[in-house]
Scaffold this motif. Structure first.
Motif, PDB file in Angstrom:
ATOM      1  N   ARG A 158      -4.956   9.479   1.000  1.00 39.70           N
ATOM      2  CA  ARG A 158      -5.689   8.233   1.201  1.00 39.70           C
ATOM      3  C   ARG A 158      -4.831   7.031   0.836  1.00 39.70           C
ATOM      4  O   ARG A 158      -3.963   7.110  -0.037  1.00 39.70           O
ATOM      5  CB  ARG A 158      -6.976   8.228   0.376  1.00 39.70           C
ATOM      6  N   ARG A 159      -5.112   5.907   1.490  1.00 45.49           N
ATOM      7  CA  ARG A 159      -4.389   4.678   1.169  1.00 45.49           C
ATOM      8  C   ARG A 159      -4.748   4.236  -0.244  1.00 45.49           C
ATOM      9  O   ARG A 159      -5.898   4.329  -0.678  1.00 45.49           O
ATOM     10  CB  ARG A 159      -4.723   3.573   2.171  1.00 45.49           C
ATOM     11  N   CYS A 160      -3.757   3.722  -0.951  1.00 45.83           N
ATOM     12  CA  CYS A 160      -3.957   3.307  -2.329  1.00 45.83           C
ATOM     13  C   CYS A 160      -3.034   2.138  -2.621  1.00 45.83           C
ATOM     14  O   CYS A 160      -2.230   1.729  -1.780  1.00 45.83           O
ATOM     15  CB  CYS A 160      -3.680   4.468  -3.292  1.00 45.83           C
ATOM     16  N   ARG A 193       0.812  -1.211   0.000  1.00 42.10           N
ATOM     17  CA  ARG A 193       0.000   0.000   0.000  1.00 42.10           C
ATOM     18  C   ARG A 193       0.850   1.267   0.000  1.00 42.10           C
ATOM     19  O   ARG A 193       2.010   1.258   0.403  1.00 42.10           O
ATOM     20  CB  ARG A 193      -0.925   0.017   1.220  1.00 42.10           C
ATOM     21  N   ARG A 210       0.209   5.962  -0.122  1.00 44.61           N
ATOM     22  CA  ARG A 210      -0.747   7.050   0.094  1.00 44.61           C
ATOM     23  C   ARG A 210      -0.666   7.991  -1.105  1.00 44.61           C
ATOM     24  O   ARG A 210       0.429   8.360  -1.527  1.00 44.61           O
ATOM     25  CB  ARG A 210      -0.456   7.791   1.390  1.00 44.61           C
ATOM     26  N   ASN A 211      -1.824   8.400  -1.624  1.00 44.06           N
ATOM     27  CA  ASN A 211      -1.863   9.195  -2.844  1.00 44.06           C
ATOM     28  C   ASN A 211      -1.808  10.693  -2.552  1.00 44.06           C
ATOM     29  O   ASN A 211      -1.533  11.115  -1.428  1.00 44.06           O
ATOM     30  CB  ASN A 211      -3.098   8.830  -3.675  1.00 44.06           C
ATOM     31  N   ASP A 224      -4.084  12.723  -2.129  1.00 44.63           N
ATOM     32  CA  ASP A 224      -5.103  13.154  -1.174  1.00 44.63           C
ATOM     33  C   ASP A 224      -4.844  12.600   0.222  1.00 44.63           C
ATOM     34  O   ASP A 224      -5.657  12.822   1.132  1.00 44.63           O
ATOM     35  CB  ASP A 224      -6.499  12.715  -1.645  1.00 44.63           C
ATOM     36  N   SER A 254      -9.828  -0.704  -5.461  1.00 44.94           N
ATOM     37  CA  SER A 254      -9.440  -0.029  -4.220  1.00 44.94           C
ATOM     38  C   SER A 254      -8.513  -0.914  -3.413  1.00 44.94           C
ATOM     39  O   SER A 254      -8.595  -2.141  -3.490  1.00 44.94           O
ATOM     40  CB  SER A 254     -10.687   0.299  -3.386  1.00 44.94           C
ATOM     41  N   THR A 310       0.136   9.508   9.040  1.00 41.17           N
ATOM     42  CA  THR A 310      -0.458  10.136   7.861  1.00 41.17           C
ATOM     43  C   THR A 310       0.623  10.234   6.787  1.00 41.17           C
ATOM     44  O   THR A 310       1.820  10.168   7.082  1.00 41.17           O
ATOM     45  CB  THR A 310      -0.987  11.551   8.174  1.00 41.17           C
TER      46      THR A 310
END
Length: 400
Positions: free
Chosen positions: A58-60, A51, A53-54, A56, A141, A378
């Motif tokens: 958010r996890r991606c 994983r 984080r993008n 934004d 997702s 974060t």
């Protein structure tokens, strides 16, 4: 006994650099003011994740931190239709990354608080792409468990990418990261009525581009350092002790990079400014954005025999790069710099650390061992790889 132990050893943890592909470890405490004291710290750490984080936060999926791959835009920009099973408009790669790192830190005190510090890291970084999925599929997702049946093999993209000198070779191998040479100065003030001490350290030096650079022809290639850029580091530490066992501290460091001309992938105006796949390439003047970190911590120092516990929090960020293409007719300056790959990345981290000091009272040599874990809270455009490991420290007092 406690004062005798602290007369030889005071640092905890082992220094390493901030990179987007893994959390950084706890920084050093202020260097102890003891003439001709030598210290060797060897730290081993590792972590793995699928994983990231993008943009934004958010996890991606690991390789989607810059966004998904726009198949329609790639077809239009290249003039060669990219046809995939199911005719998806956007896809995301599925991949897993593993990181293993060994950090070697050598410190040598001189007199009047001055000291030298040399940091040399070795890294093993592996990125294993398993396939790609449509962002509209049930697997679009990120999740801890997904059904491989929805994946398509990355080899389906190979003929198209080959036309633009891009390969899907996985990142795998051991190499050096960037090394750093510091000159520092420490000061310890203990003539206080209510506190045990106030220690401070400031240091600067040169970061050498000894790290393995990213290969422009490999889609999943990642630089092990700062991609061949020289930099000037600056670091500041402050700690305050009380009650013979409690320490609070603050840290700040920054890397200021020197502009460099290099050959790299840049997007033409027809290419969408997201995703890993970039078709254009050329020479450009690149100024890396400043990398900086700030943090604070609380430490129970030698609270029971030689045991110490530390809880820390830090925030690290790399500012956006400035890329100036040499071929202004082919590359638009504004469009190139909108690329998500050149935007800032950032993360906040919680540090957990346990150390046991093996030093005996009045000994001229001392050793300590520790274990740690660095948890990302974060993030922005980073791999979500938390790291854990251990370290060994050895101190030698040459003033016999």
């Amino acid at each position: 006994v406690l004062i005798g132990l602290l007369s030889l050893t005071s640092t905890i943890g082992s220094f390493n650099r901030s990179f987007f592909y893994r959390t950084s470890s706890f920084w050093d405490e202020p260097r102890f003011v003891k003439s001709w004291l030598s210290t060797l710290d060897i730290q081993l750490l590792g972590g793995s994740s699928h994983r990231g984080r993008n943009c934004d936060g958010r996890r991606c999926n690991l390789t989607s931190l810059y966004g998904s791959e726009n198949i329609v835009a790639l077809s239009q920009a290249s003039g060669k239709p990219l046809i995939l099973p199911g005719n998806p408009q956007r896809i995301e790669f599925k991949a897993v990354a593993d990181v293993f790192e060994a950090d070697f830190n050598l410190y040598q005190n001189f007199t009047r608080g001055f000291f030298g510090h040399f940091h040399f890291p070795m890294v093993i970084l592996r990125v294993f792409p398993s396939g790609f999925v449509s962002t509209n599929s049930p697997n679009g997702s990120p999740c801890k468990h997904y059904t491989p049946a929805w994946e398509q093999p990355v080899s389906l993209l190979a003929p198209f990418l080959h036309e633009f000198d891009l390969s899907l070779k996985r990142t795998d191998g051991a190499a050096a990261s960037d090394s750093t040479l510091f000159l520092g100065w420490s000061y310890s003030y203990d003539d206080t009525c209510y506190l045990d001490f106030i220690d401070t350290t400031i240091k600067t030096g040169v970061l050498f581009p000894t790290g393995k650079k990213a290969k422009s022809g490999e889609l999943f290639s990642i630089p092990y350092g700062y991609n061949g850029h020289w930099a000037i580091p600056l670091s500041f530490d402050l700690s305050v002790g009380a009650y013979d066992w409690l320490t609070f501290g603050y840290h700040a460091d920054a890397l200021f990079f020197i502009k460099k001309m290099e050959y790299l992938r840049m997007r033409t105006e027809k290419e969408a400014a997201t995703g890993l796949i970039v078709l254009g390439k050329g020479m450009a003047d690149v100024r890396y954005g400043t990398v900086w970190r700030m943090g604070t911590y609380a430490k129970a120092d030698h609270f029971y025999n030689g045991m110490s516990l530390l809880l820390g929090f830090s925030y690290e960020q790399k500012n956006a790069d400035c890329v100036e293409p040499c071929d202004s007719a082919h590359f638009n300056l504004e469009h190139v710099n909108k690329d998500q790959r050149f935007q800032k990345w950032a993360r906040s981290i919680v540090h957990f650390l346990f150390e046991y000091d093996l030093t005996r009272c009045n000994s001229k040599t001392g050793a300590r061992i520790g274990v740690f874990y660095d948890l990302e809270m974060t993030g922005l455009r980073v791999f979500n790889i938390n790291t854990g490991g251990g370290y060994l420290g050895l101190d030698v007092n040459w003033c016999f």
